[in-house]
Write a protein that holds these residues in place. Structure first.
Motif, PDB file in Angstrom:
ATOM      1  N   TYR A  36       6.230   3.873  33.284  1.00 23.72           N
ATOM      2  CA  TYR A  36       5.058   3.204  33.465  1.00 23.72           C
ATOM      3  C   TYR A  36       4.968   1.817  32.568  1.00 23.72           C
ATOM      4  N   LEU A  37       4.225   1.075  33.125  1.00 19.68           N
ATOM      5  CA  LEU A  37       3.902  -0.257  32.078  1.00 19.68           C
ATOM      6  C   LEU A  37       3.272   0.321  30.500  1.00 19.68           C
ATOM      7  N   ASP A  80       9.739  -7.560  29.925  1.00 18.34           N
ATOM      8  CA  ASP A  80       8.768  -6.471  30.324  1.00 18.34           C
ATOM      9  C   ASP A  80       8.497  -5.575  29.581  1.00 18.34           C
ATOM     10  N   TYR A  81       7.159  -4.852  29.424  1.00 19.09           N
ATOM     11  CA  TYR A  81       6.613  -3.886  28.407  1.00 19.09           C
ATOM     12  C   TYR A  81       6.496  -2.496  29.305  1.00 19.09           C
ATOM     13  N   SER A 116       4.084   2.178  21.164  1.00 17.49           N
ATOM     14  CA  SER A 116       3.847   2.803  22.480  1.00 17.49           C
ATOM     15  C   SER A 116       4.509   1.621  23.580  1.00 17.49           C
ATOM     16  N   THR A 117       5.369   0.795  23.013  1.00 11.01           N
ATOM     17  CA  THR A 117       6.106  -0.099  23.828  1.00 11.01           C
ATOM     18  C   THR A 117       7.659  -0.316  24.028  1.00 11.01           C
ATOM     19  N   VAL A 118       8.488  -0.064  25.051  1.00 10.11           N
ATOM     20  CA  VAL A 118       9.692  -0.390  25.018  1.00 10.11           C
ATOM     21  C   VAL A 118       9.742  -1.839  25.748  1.00 10.11           C
TER      22      VAL A 118
END
Length: 113
Positions: free
Chosen positions: A90-91, A82-83, A100-102
């Protein structure tokens, strides 16, 4: 799929594969069901997730390498990525952008999904 969409999917798949193969570039979570198994079984499951390469149009329709199932010593296992945004609130707005993504790789018993 457009060339741009194909390029985006390829970048997401590259980032997902890196996390799944190395457990680096995101977070890895195992569920209570996985944690309850004996340590050898858990190790075999982790190795199975890391080496998984049986992606097909049926199990990976968007070519992002973000989810699959496998069987390890008779136990059906599922993993998914999942991102989330950097605050994990938030997504993510762009799963192809690692700044900008974990990424969160969750490894679970299939019946826990």
């Amino acid at each position: 799929m457009t060339d741009k969409a194909m390029g985006r999917a390829a970048e997401i798949a590259r980032l997902n594969d890196h996390l799944r193969r190395t457990f680096e570039g995101g977070r890895v979570v195992i569920t209570a069901g996985i944690a309850a198994l004996d340590p050898l079984h858990v190790s075999l499951i982790m190795a199975g997730v890391r080496t998984f390469d049986a992606f097909t149009a049926d199990n990976d329709p968007y070519s992002e390498h973000d989810c699959a199932t496998l069987t390890v010593r008779g136990v059906r296992v599922m993993w998914k990525i999942d991102y989330y945004d950097p605050t994990m609130t938030y997504l993510s707005s762009d799963a192809a952008d690692p700044s900008s993504t974990v990424r969160v790789l969750t490894i679970m018993l299939a019946d826990e999904y």
